[in-house]
Scaffold this motif. Structure first.
Motif: not given
Length: 337
Positions: A76-82
């Motif tokens: 879920a931390f990776g959702l910042d990538a967008a």
């Protein structure tokens, strides 16, 4: 099946691909950026998905086009990538018009790689927004790296290191269709404890070793192989064509593409997978007859199966103690790794 120039997603006219890889972190981001808004949809068949703006891909929702797809590690931390990719798109004036404002439409899917090694002690803010922007800036046409890069950096499977794969194909009517898949499966892309891939019947020109399918499958080879107590799963990806499709047709294409995942990973779509496949059409070539679209659906499954095996075949073990060995580590002579 006619050959495509690079055997990659970028064989489809109208898009670029960029990676951002952080080997210290043991994770990364991959962005597919469309030259113009592309008709898009998608499906989620895993039991534990993670995504951003995936609901708008439902064929009944209002927005029909997207500016980019993003795939990332980091759970879920990776959702910042967008957000990082959105920043890049906004800087060049891209986005869905809302009055005087343009909002870039960037659906994203993530995979869980937090337990696969690397330094995850990043402080207050996760690094994925910056990685997303870096992937956007790195976008290019033509060839791009496969294996343990971008979103595939920290990917694993039940048996060997996972990774990012891509292939393409051309239909009999001349449409190009291609897939990019990030393989972080709960199950296995290889058969038993052997080097053969479940996707072997669909391989083209030895793109993942050319070993073929075993003549017979033993009880041991048919036995379920899944990851243990460390739940670090989810296979994510996209299938894209240069055909002119409706949003409903793109949705159907994503359903067909999920069949390819089930052919290449055994078992697939488990409760702890998040298996998500996006589909898009860049709209460069019209369909001439119903059979043209049915062939696209047929090839959607095949290119996803091939890309899945190729991602595992091209992967390299991460440089950490106890890292999962790659397919080449286990099955290739030292001088061929």
């Amino acid at each position: 099946m006619p050959e495509s120039p690079c055997n990659l997603l970028t064989d489809v006219e109208g898009l670029t691909v960029g990676h951002a890889t952080d080997m210290k972190l043991g994770s990364g981001v991959t962005a597919i950026v469309f030259d113009e808004p592309a008709i898009a949809s998608g499906t989620v068949l895993g039991g534990a998905p993670g995504g951003r703006d995936t609901a708008l891909l439902d064929p009944g929702m209002t927005v029909e086009t997207v500016d980019a797809f993003v795939f990332s590690g980091g759970s879920a931390f990776g959702l910042d990538a967008a957000g990082g990719v959105q920043s890049g798109l906004r800087s060049i004036g891209r986005g869905f018009p809302v009055g005087s404002v343009k909002v870039p439409i960037v659906p994203q899917a993530i995979l869980m790689d937090l337990l696969n090694g690397g330094d995850k002690d990043w402080g207050l803010h996760a690094p994925y927004r910056d990685l997303g922007y870096a992937a956007f800036k790195a976008r290019a046409k033509g060839t791009f790296a496969l294996g343990s890069v971008g979103a595939g950096t920290g990917a694993t499977t039940a048996t060997v290191k996972g990774g990012l794969g891509s292939v393409s194909a051309i239909t009999s009517a001349g449409h190009t269709i291609a897939a990019l898949v990030v393989v972080n499966a709960m199950g296995s892309a290889t058969i038993g404890n052997d080097p053969h891939f479940w996707a072997a019947p669909f391989e083209v020109h030895g793109e993942f070793g050319g070993l073929g399918f075993p003549e017979h499958l033993s009880d041991q080879q048919r036995k379920m192989q899944i990851k243990g107590s460390a739940v670090t799963a989810t296979t994510i990806g996209a299938v894209v064509t240069d055909a002119i499709l409706s949003k409903a047709q793109a949705h159907r294409l994503s359903i067909a593409a999920q069949d390819g995942l089930a052919r290449a990973v055994v078992p697939a779509h488990l409760p702890f997978d998040g298996d998500t496949i996006f589909a898009a059409a860049t709209g460069k070539r019209p369909l001439q007859q119903p059979a043209d679209f049915m062939e696209l659906c047929h090839l959607a499954a095949i290119v996803v199966a091939r890309a899945t095996a190729r991602g595992v075949y091209e992967a390299k073990a991460l440089p950490y103690p106890g890292a999962q060995p790659s397919w080449r580590d286990r099955f290739r002579p030292v001088d061929q790794r």
